[in-house]
Write a protein that holds these residues in place. Sequence first.
Motif, PDB file in Angstrom:
ATOM      1  N   ALA A   7       0.830  -1.075  -0.178  1.00 45.83           N
ATOM      2  CA  ALA A   7      -0.020   0.064   0.159  1.00 45.83           C
ATOM      3  C   ALA A   7       0.914   1.288   0.033  1.00 45.83           C
ATOM      4  O   ALA A   7       1.856   1.558   0.843  1.00 45.83           O
ATOM      5  CB  ALA A   7      -0.829  -0.080   1.187  1.00 45.83           C
ATOM      6  N   THR A   8       0.576   2.066  -0.777  1.00 46.40           N
ATOM      7  CA  THR A   8       1.408   3.433  -1.063  1.00 46.40           C
ATOM      8  C   THR A   8       0.110   4.532  -1.226  1.00 46.40           C
ATOM      9  O   THR A   8      -0.913   4.300  -0.968  1.00 46.40           O
ATOM     10  CB  THR A   8       2.302   3.328  -2.135  1.00 46.40           C
ATOM     11  N   CYS A   9       0.761   5.795  -1.615  1.00 49.33           N
ATOM     12  CA  CYS A   9      -0.112   7.173  -1.864  1.00 49.33           C
ATOM     13  C   CYS A   9       0.022   7.331  -3.313  1.00 49.33           C
ATOM     14  O   CYS A   9       0.757   7.011  -3.944  1.00 49.33           O
ATOM     15  CB  CYS A   9       0.392   8.093  -0.729  1.00 49.33           C
ATOM     16  N   TRP A  57       1.821   7.978   2.791  1.00 51.93           N
ATOM     17  CA  TRP A  57       2.377   9.184   3.621  1.00 51.93           C
ATOM     18  C   TRP A  57       1.496  10.405   3.705  1.00 51.93           C
ATOM     19  O   TRP A  57       1.840  11.306   4.564  1.00 51.93           O
ATOM     20  CB  TRP A  57       3.782   9.454   2.969  1.00 51.93           C
ATOM     21  N   ASP A  58       0.448  10.093   3.086  1.00 47.09           N
ATOM     22  CA  ASP A  58      -0.791  11.270   3.189  1.00 47.09           C
ATOM     23  C   ASP A  58      -1.754  10.848   4.098  1.00 47.09           C
ATOM     24  O   ASP A  58      -2.880  11.697   4.176  1.00 47.09           O
ATOM     25  CB  ASP A  58      -1.325  11.521   1.962  1.00 47.09           C
ATOM     26  N   ALA A 140       2.400  13.628  10.865  1.00 43.93           N
ATOM     27  CA  ALA A 140       3.533  12.736  10.235  1.00 43.93           C
ATOM     28  C   ALA A 140       4.495  13.910   9.604  1.00 43.93           C
ATOM     29  O   ALA A 140       4.243  14.869   9.192  1.00 43.93           O
ATOM     30  CB  ALA A 140       3.017  11.685   9.426  1.00 43.93           C
ATOM     31  N   GLY A 141       5.864  13.390   9.738  1.00 45.01           N
ATOM     32  CA  GLY A 141       6.655  14.238   8.902  1.00 45.01           C
ATOM     33  C   GLY A 141       6.843  15.822   9.315  1.00 45.01           C
ATOM     34  O   GLY A 141       7.024  16.681   8.667  1.00 45.01           O
ATOM     35  N   ALA A 142       6.883  15.938  10.800  1.00 44.20           N
ATOM     36  CA  ALA A 142       6.735  17.172  11.348  1.00 44.20           C
ATOM     37  C   ALA A 142       5.501  18.359  10.873  1.00 44.20           C
ATOM     38  O   ALA A 142       5.684  19.526  10.835  1.00 44.20           O
ATOM     39  CB  ALA A 142       8.056  17.926  11.247  1.00 44.20           C
ATOM     40  N   PHE A 143       4.562  17.781  10.457  1.00 42.18           N
ATOM     41  CA  PHE A 143       3.401  18.822  10.143  1.00 42.18           C
ATOM     42  C   PHE A 143       2.885  19.386  11.202  1.00 42.18           C
ATOM     43  O   PHE A 143       2.703  19.025  12.241  1.00 42.18           O
ATOM     44  CB  PHE A 143       2.210  17.688   9.209  1.00 42.18           C
ATOM     45  N   GLU A 144       2.675  20.685  10.861  1.00 39.03           N
ATOM     46  CA  GLU A 144       2.111  21.461  11.957  1.00 39.03           C
ATOM     47  C   GLU A 144       2.821  21.489  13.372  1.00 39.03           C
ATOM     48  O   GLU A 144       2.195  21.344  14.273  1.00 39.03           O
ATOM     49  CB  GLU A 144       0.580  21.328  12.245  1.00 39.03           C
ATOM     50  N   THR A 145       4.101  21.245  13.229  1.00 34.40           N
ATOM     51  CA  THR A 145       5.121  21.026  14.519  1.00 34.40           C
ATOM     52  C   THR A 145       5.816  22.297  14.601  1.00 34.40           C
ATOM     53  O   THR A 145       6.635  22.849  13.734  1.00 34.40           O
ATOM     54  CB  THR A 145       5.825  19.781  14.308  1.00 34.40           C
ATOM     55  N   GLU A 268       9.579   4.641   6.974  1.00 34.65           N
ATOM     56  CA  GLU A 268      10.575   4.554   6.215  1.00 34.65           C
ATOM     57  C   GLU A 268      11.453   3.446   7.081  1.00 34.65           C
ATOM     58  O   GLU A 268      12.029   3.917   8.164  1.00 34.65           O
ATOM     59  CB  GLU A 268      11.772   5.840   5.758  1.00 34.65           C
ATOM     60  N   LEU A 269      11.776   2.354   6.383  1.00 37.26           N
ATOM     61  CA  LEU A 269      12.638   1.207   7.045  1.00 37.26           C
ATOM     62  C   LEU A 269      14.226   1.172   6.708  1.00 37.26           C
ATOM     63  O   LEU A 269      14.871   0.215   7.198  1.00 37.26           O
ATOM     64  CB  LEU A 269      11.907  -0.038   6.602  1.00 37.26           C
ATOM     65  N   PHE A 270      14.705   1.997   6.000  1.00 33.64           N
ATOM     66  CA  PHE A 270      16.110   2.371   5.632  1.00 33.64           C
ATOM     67  C   PHE A 270      16.683   0.710   5.168  1.00 33.64           C
ATOM     68  O   PHE A 270      17.874   0.638   5.587  1.00 33.64           O
ATOM     69  CB  PHE A 270      16.736   2.866   6.889  1.00 33.64           C
TER      70      PHE A 270
END
Length: 289
Positions: A7-9, A57-58, A140-145, A268-270
């Motif tokens: 599953a992806t976006c 990621w969305d 996620a991803g520092a959104f509104e942080t 992200e699993l690197f």
Amino acid sequence: MTDIALATCADLPSLVDDDASFVEALRNRGATVDPVVWSDDAVDWSDYDVVVVRSIWDYYERPAAFSQWVDELAAAPCDVWNRPDLLRWNSHKFYLRDLADSGVPTLPTAYVDRGSDVSLAALFEDRGWEELIVKPAVSAGAFETRRIASDDADAAQPWVESLVADNDLLVQEFAADITAGEWSLVFFGGEYSHAVVKRPEAGDFRVQEEYGGSVHVETPSDGLRTQAKHVVDVITDRFGGAPRYARVDGIERAGTFRLVEVELIEPELFFRVDPAAGERLADLVVPPN
């Protein structure tokens, strides 16, 4: 043959490059592997034997749609990685309170319910903090942080009031030692796989690469690995089974691992830092004969 949906976006219909070794390892085991956009209403998830949630990621931008999708996965006759109950729990950052209540060291945090009255000035005074971080509980991803200093509390108050009107919030003491690096330890099936350290760009606190952060391959100490595994073990006990994959993010302070986040949905699993990592996870999805 095993039919697998990754599953992806919509913005990443072919997945991210980092997942390439994992995809190759699955296909080498004879599996059919399809990147599938999670929000595509035309998809019948029951067509697949396994759904592995990867780069959705969305999802935090559409929480109601995400919740409905998780319900669909739970009702479908497919194996879901991670399990739907884990996806639901991990999608709201108040899970950190659950882990703290179970004895996991976390950052000092105030959990603020949507619509509550919150005073930054009072938080600074009551907690004795010099700087703090405000973030939505679904993000996620520092959104509104934002990072806010005590001298800026009054100026930032209207923004916080606007944010809390529609969101549960986490207000955390700023961890200045994050500049030394945030560990990401990856676990497959409850067992340690590999790790990286993420460092922010000079003058910033966000470790994400889109904000200038960088990734470094480093080997955690045995003590750090043990403490990170404890986080996974607590989750395993809570849900009656280990997460199929987990990324445990935190900082090391005076020998203690303090959890920042545990990523069970779309981390992200690197894979790129360890040539065997994709094989290890693929072995769990499609066990060798």
